[in-house]
Motif scaffolding. Structure first.
Motif, PDB file in Angstrom:
ATOM      1  N   THR A  64      -5.157   9.744 -14.949  1.00  0.00           N
ATOM      2  CA  THR A  64      -4.743  10.201 -13.563  1.00  0.00           C
ATOM      3  C   THR A  64      -3.557   9.510 -12.995  1.00  0.00           C
ATOM      4  O   THR A  64      -3.160   8.509 -13.482  1.00  0.00           O
ATOM      5  CB  THR A  64      -6.014  10.055 -12.399  1.00  0.00           C
ATOM      6  N   PRO A  65      -3.173  10.236 -11.925  1.00  0.00           N
ATOM      7  CA  PRO A  65      -2.145   9.519 -11.239  1.00  0.00           C
ATOM      8  C   PRO A  65      -2.585   7.918 -10.722  1.00  0.00           C
ATOM      9  O   PRO A  65      -3.769   8.148 -10.248  1.00  0.00           O
ATOM     10  CB  PRO A  65      -1.467  10.560 -10.040  1.00  0.00           C
ATOM     11  N   ALA A  66      -1.598   7.069 -10.954  1.00  0.00           N
ATOM     12  CA  ALA A  66      -2.141   5.798 -10.206  1.00  0.00           C
ATOM     13  C   ALA A  66      -2.374   6.113  -8.480  1.00  0.00           C
ATOM     14  O   ALA A  66      -1.754   6.801  -8.090  1.00  0.00           O
ATOM     15  CB  ALA A  66      -1.093   4.709 -10.552  1.00  0.00           C
ATOM     16  N   PHE A  67      -3.273   5.231  -8.249  1.00  0.00           N
ATOM     17  CA  PHE A  67      -3.513   5.377  -6.569  1.00  0.00           C
ATOM     18  C   PHE A  67      -2.560   4.698  -5.936  1.00  0.00           C
ATOM     19  O   PHE A  67      -1.661   3.897  -6.461  1.00  0.00           O
ATOM     20  CB  PHE A  67      -4.998   4.810  -6.296  1.00  0.00           C
ATOM     21  N   THR A  68      -2.209   5.229  -4.490  1.00  0.00           N
ATOM     22  CA  THR A  68      -1.295   4.472  -3.749  1.00  0.00           C
ATOM     23  C   THR A  68      -2.310   3.882  -2.445  1.00  0.00           C
ATOM     24  O   THR A  68      -3.229   4.867  -1.973  1.00  0.00           O
ATOM     25  CB  THR A  68      -0.594   5.150  -3.138  1.00  0.00           C
ATOM     26  N   ASP A  69      -2.467   2.979  -2.338  1.00  0.00           N
ATOM     27  CA  ASP A  69      -3.142   2.098  -1.047  1.00  0.00           C
ATOM     28  C   ASP A  69      -1.969   2.427   0.083  1.00  0.00           C
ATOM     29  O   ASP A  69      -1.262   1.293  -0.058  1.00  0.00           O
ATOM     30  CB  ASP A  69      -3.770   0.665  -1.451  1.00  0.00           C
ATOM     31  N   ALA A  70      -2.223   2.828   1.219  1.00  0.00           N
ATOM     32  CA  ALA A  70      -1.247   3.166   2.104  1.00  0.00           C
ATOM     33  C   ALA A  70      -1.531   2.090   3.176  1.00  0.00           C
ATOM     34  O   ALA A  70      -0.451   2.363   4.183  1.00  0.00           O
ATOM     35  CB  ALA A  70      -1.353   4.680   2.609  1.00  0.00           C
ATOM     36  N   HIS A  71      -2.181   1.163   3.056  1.00  0.00           N
ATOM     37  CA  HIS A  71      -2.277  -0.165   4.244  1.00  0.00           C
ATOM     38  C   HIS A  71      -3.018  -1.306   3.622  1.00  0.00           C
ATOM     39  O   HIS A  71      -4.172  -1.460   3.549  1.00  0.00           O
ATOM     40  CB  HIS A  71      -2.894   0.834   5.526  1.00  0.00           C
ATOM     41  N   VAL A  72      -2.145  -2.103   3.412  1.00  0.00           N
ATOM     42  CA  VAL A  72      -2.661  -3.539   2.774  1.00  0.00           C
ATOM     43  C   VAL A  72      -1.762  -4.442   3.415  1.00  0.00           C
ATOM     44  O   VAL A  72      -0.832  -4.610   3.900  1.00  0.00           O
ATOM     45  CB  VAL A  72      -2.302  -3.527   1.335  1.00  0.00           C
ATOM     46  N   HIS A  73      -2.580  -5.582   3.617  1.00  0.00           N
ATOM     47  CA  HIS A  73      -1.826  -6.972   3.842  1.00  0.00           C
ATOM     48  C   HIS A  73      -2.022  -7.745   2.660  1.00  0.00           C
ATOM     49  O   HIS A  73      -3.168  -8.595   2.592  1.00  0.00           O
ATOM     50  CB  HIS A  73      -2.718  -7.562   5.213  1.00  0.00           C
ATOM     51  N   THR A  74      -1.034  -8.160   1.789  1.00  0.00           N
ATOM     52  CA  THR A  74      -1.011  -8.373   0.733  1.00  0.00           C
ATOM     53  C   THR A  74      -1.719  -9.959   0.560  1.00  0.00           C
ATOM     54  O   THR A  74      -2.277 -10.249  -0.211  1.00  0.00           O
ATOM     55  CB  THR A  74       0.129  -8.283  -0.199  1.00  0.00           C
ATOM     56  N   THR A  75      -0.695 -10.786   1.341  1.00  0.00           N
ATOM     57  CA  THR A  75      -1.102 -12.214   1.318  1.00  0.00           C
ATOM     58  C   THR A  75      -2.543 -12.536   1.645  1.00  0.00           C
ATOM     59  O   THR A  75      -3.349 -13.336   1.208  1.00  0.00           O
ATOM     60  CB  THR A  75      -0.092 -12.780   2.172  1.00  0.00           C
TER      61      THR A  75
END
Length: 533
Positions: A64-75
């Motif tokens: 499948t297409p890879a997912f996009t997580d449209a709201h993340v706080h990475t650190t």
């Protein structure tokens, strides 16, 4: 958006199921120079076998297409993954025990950092007191954010580190929270920050996520944190990172490399912390929350961003906050033109308390709704936190995904991690099996919102789908038999009729096993392979 040079190889994937609108029966795919070059049948794949550098036998796997997580706080996500996470603590006593163990295990930490407590889910319903935390930590500085990250409990030792600061006992919100959070995050060393960012991005890749939208800002992280993350993503293999900087200084956002002065630019707070701004008072509190920005401020920011060629965006959860956003964006459109505002694809994060009128306004103004279906899975329902805070009638109206889609509002799905975990298939399932049946969407619509929707939210209409010419961002999954949901079926009855001509997706019926990611590829570069595969 961070870009990286793809591997200089041509790859043929075969003997699987490829989720592609170009060929709903595709079983093979060719990737060349970081792009999808061809999708088709197993028999036709033989023509490519001698001209590729690598052949991947899918062994029946799903691509499948890879997912996009449209709201993340990475650190913050990385710190939760490697540190003190209270999201599964079943009681106050269990949470305090985890705090004691963490403090004992981290004697060198200048400030102890933890996340995820939710007193609304505990027997008794109360958060830890400062005295209890002082005892559990042995008097050390501790910052412990609530699950929604809009309030926190802290120890006396942390308060003593904030010059001239006095705070009442109990959870801190608004400016008091921002003050202690800034002090706590300043104690993170550059090495800790990079480790947390690498951990978070690697975790996302292991779940089939090919890109994340980092929602940063001066009240959330720091300029060094933001620019360091963008640099890390550009230099090392992993998910793409699209950066948003939540400040009303448009020049600053551009200087830092953000695609928008957007993300968590707070118009209000959260329902769980009683800081979302409402038209009517909370059912369990005698007030209507907090407003950080009014319609005039929203309008000025949208005008500035539109004229600068950047996206504007706002965090708005309560119905009064959403009204302020709509009124402000409409006023901006009257000044610079509706066409220009629509073309900019400005965003609203969370957008939980909507009415038919504000949904129609989103469609009129071209606003993207960046939403988190896991919020409903965690806090929805007749007895959930939303019902406690708002009463059942108002709670049932929250997160109306089906109404947004019917109105033509673009949806981009995310997690708001670490508020809820990065869990793309779980997010799709949460939208398809919303606790309020009328708000459910099809699995196909939810999947699109979590793949192509994230790309569209940043102005890319040519990505998030496996067709020739699209970026080769994809994931390979081990899953059970695929099914096709009837297009007009919002209550999850299933059709497996191959004549539908629609690519199948996994059966996400609650209680079943979710697909397991075997491989994630970004721009033709493999960024995750499950051990043993």
């Amino acid at each position: 958006m961070s870009e990286r040079t793809p591997e200089p190889t041509t790859v043929l994937l075969r003997r699987g199921e490829v989720h592609s609108p170009a060929d709903p029966f595709a079983t093979a795919m060719v990737v060349e120079r970081g792009q999808v070059a061809w999708v088709g049948s197993e028999g036709a794949a033989d023509a490519f076998a001698d001209g590729v550098d690598e052949v991947v036998d899918l062994d029946g796997g799903l691509v499948t297409p890879a997912f996009t997580d449209a709201h993340v706080h990475t650190t913050a996500t990385g710190l939760a993954l490697t540190g003190l996470d209270l999201s599964d603590a079943p009681s106050l006593e269990a949470a305090l025990s985890l705090v004691r163990d963490f403090a004992a295990a981290r004697p060198a930490d200048r400030v102890l950092l933890g996340h995820g407590w939710d007193a609304a889910r505990w027997p008794g319903g109360r958060p830890p007191t400062r005295a209890e935390l002082d005892t559990a930590t042995g008097g050390r500085p501790l910052y412990l954010s609530r699950i929604d990250v809009h309030s926190a409990v802290v120890t006396t030792a942390l308060i003593d580190l904030v010059p001239g600061f006095e705070a009442p006992d109990g959870p801190l919100t608004a400016d008091a929270h921002h003050a202690v959070r800034a002090t706590a995050l300043a104690a993170i060393t550059p090495e800790q920050r990079v480790e947390a960012q690498r951990t978070a991005l690697a975790h996302a890749a292991s779940l089939g996520v090919g890109s994340v939208h980092e929602c940063a800002g001066p009240d959330i992280s720091s300029e060094d944190d933001f620019t360091g993350l963008l640099r890390l993503a550009a230099e090392e293999p992993g998910p793409r990172v699209v950066g948003y900087w939540a400040e009303q200084d448009v020049a600053k956002a551009r200087e830092l490399g953000a695609v928008g002065a957007a993300g968590d630019l707070f118009v209000d707070g959260s329902i769980g912390s009683h800081t979302a701004c409402l038209h009517q008072a909370y059912s369990d509190a005698g007030h209507t929350g907090i407003a950080y920005l009014d319609a005039d401020a929203v309008a000025a920011h949208v005008v500035a961003c539109t004229e600068a060629g950047l996206q504007a965006g706002f965090h708005a959860i309560g119905d009064a906050a959403v009204t302020s956003v709509v009124d402000g964006v409409r006023a901006a459109a009257e000044k610079v033109g509706l066409g220009r505002v629509r073309a900019a694809r400005h965003r609203v994060e969370h957008a939980e308390m909507l009415t038919p009128e504000t949904i129609a306004a989103f469609a009129e103004l071209g606003l993207t709704a960046s939403v988190q279906p896991a919020f409903d899975a965690l806090w929805g329902g007749e007895e959930g936190m939303y019902a406690q805070r708002l009463g059942r009638e108002r709670a049932r109206a929250l997160n109306p995904f089906a109404a947004l889609l019917r109105a033509g509002v673009p949806l981009a799905f995310g997690s708001d991690s670490p508020v809820t975990p990065v869990d793309p298939w779980g997010t799709v399932r949460a939208a398809a099996f919303h606790r309020t049946a009328e708000h459910r969407v099809s699995v196909r619509a939810a999947f699109t919102a979590h793949t192509r929707g994230g790309w569209r939210a940043v102005g890319r209409d040519d990505a998030g789908v496996l067709v020739p010419g699209a970026p080769a961002d994809y994931a390979v999954w081990r899953t059970d038999a695929l099914v096709v949901q009837a297009p007009d079926d919002r209550v999850a009855r299933w059709s497996t009729d191959p004549r539908s001509g629609t690519p199948g997706l996994p059966d996400l019926t609650p209680g079943g096993e979710l697909p397991v990611c075997l491989r994630t590829v970004v721009g033709g570069r493999t960024v995750f392979v499950r051990p043993g595969e």
